[in-house]
Write an enzyme that holds these catalytic residues in place. Structure first.
Site, mmCIF file in Angstrom:
data_model
loop_
_atom_site.group_PDB
_atom_site.id
_atom_site.type_symbol
_atom_site.label_atom_id
_atom_site.label_comp_id
_atom_site.label_asym_id
_atom_site.label_seq_id
_atom_site.Cartn_x
_atom_site.Cartn_y
_atom_site.Cartn_z
ATOM 1 N N VAL A 167 7.069 -6.095 5.136
ATOM 2 C CA VAL A 167 5.998 -5.707 4.218
ATOM 3 C C VAL A 167 4.645 -5.882 4.899
ATOM 4 O O VAL A 167 4.429 -6.861 5.611
ATOM 5 C CB VAL A 167 6.027 -6.620 2.964
ATOM 6 N N CYS A 168 3.728 -4.958 4.649
ATOM 7 C CA CYS A 168 2.318 -5.127 5.026
ATOM 8 C C CYS A 168 1.469 -4.538 3.890
ATOM 9 O O CYS A 168 1.956 -4.377 2.779
ATOM 10 C CB CYS A 168 2.012 -4.480 6.382
ATOM 11 N N ARG A 169 0.243 -4.206 4.157
ATOM 12 C CA ARG A 169 -0.635 -3.681 3.113
ATOM 13 C C ARG A 169 -0.231 -2.270 2.683
ATOM 14 O O ARG A 169 -0.085 -1.992 1.503
ATOM 15 C CB ARG A 169 -2.090 -3.697 3.591
ATOM 16 N N GLY A 196 2.177 -0.166 4.743
ATOM 17 C CA GLY A 196 3.424 0.300 5.346
ATOM 18 C C GLY A 196 3.310 0.677 6.808
ATOM 19 O O GLY A 196 4.318 0.954 7.454
ATOM 20 N N MET A 207 2.246 -3.360 0.167
ATOM 21 C CA MET A 207 1.825 -4.092 -1.029
ATOM 22 C C MET A 207 1.067 -3.209 -2.003
ATOM 23 O O MET A 207 1.111 -3.437 -3.208
ATOM 24 C CB MET A 207 0.958 -5.303 -0.635
#
Length: 112
Positions: free
Chosen positions: A67-69, A71, A96
């Site tokens: 997961v990141c902000r 993708g 996210m």
């Protein structure tokens, strides 16, 4: 060499929570100041730059959701992990942003 990154969307990941219990692990690769604002429940913080030196903390025989902000960073980490022999790696499509905008629960991060 072409890497085919597997993706999972927020509603599907929410279903995994209901169906798979402890069968998978979520890794949040954002920086700690980003993660402190909230993450996917149960996610382990592992900022992108630390992944290569923390590979021994990841299990090759377990499904990993990265997961990141948005993708993008998590897709890069997925490619890297595939290069290291991990084949059960999934990128959270939309990161996210997609997780929160789909109405899923956002939790405070676990301690590092």
């Amino acid at each position: 060499m072409h890497w085919n990154i597997k993706e999972i969307d927020a509603p599907e990941l929410a279903q995994w929570y209901e169906n798979k219990a402890e069968g998978f692990r979520i890794i949040d690769v954002r920086e700690m100041n980003e993660i402190s604002g909230g993450t996917v429940p149960g996610a382990d913080p592992m900022p992108m730059a630390t992944v290569p030196v923390r590979l021994n903390e990841l299990e090759k025989d377990r499904e990993l959701v990265v997961v990141c902000r948005s993708g993008a960073r998590s897709a890069q980490v997925c490619m890297y992990l595939q290069q290291q022999g991990f084949d059960r790696v999934y990128n959270l499509r939309g990161g996210m942003i997609a997780w929160a905008s789909s109405g899923q629960q956002v939790a405070l991060p676990r301690a590092v």
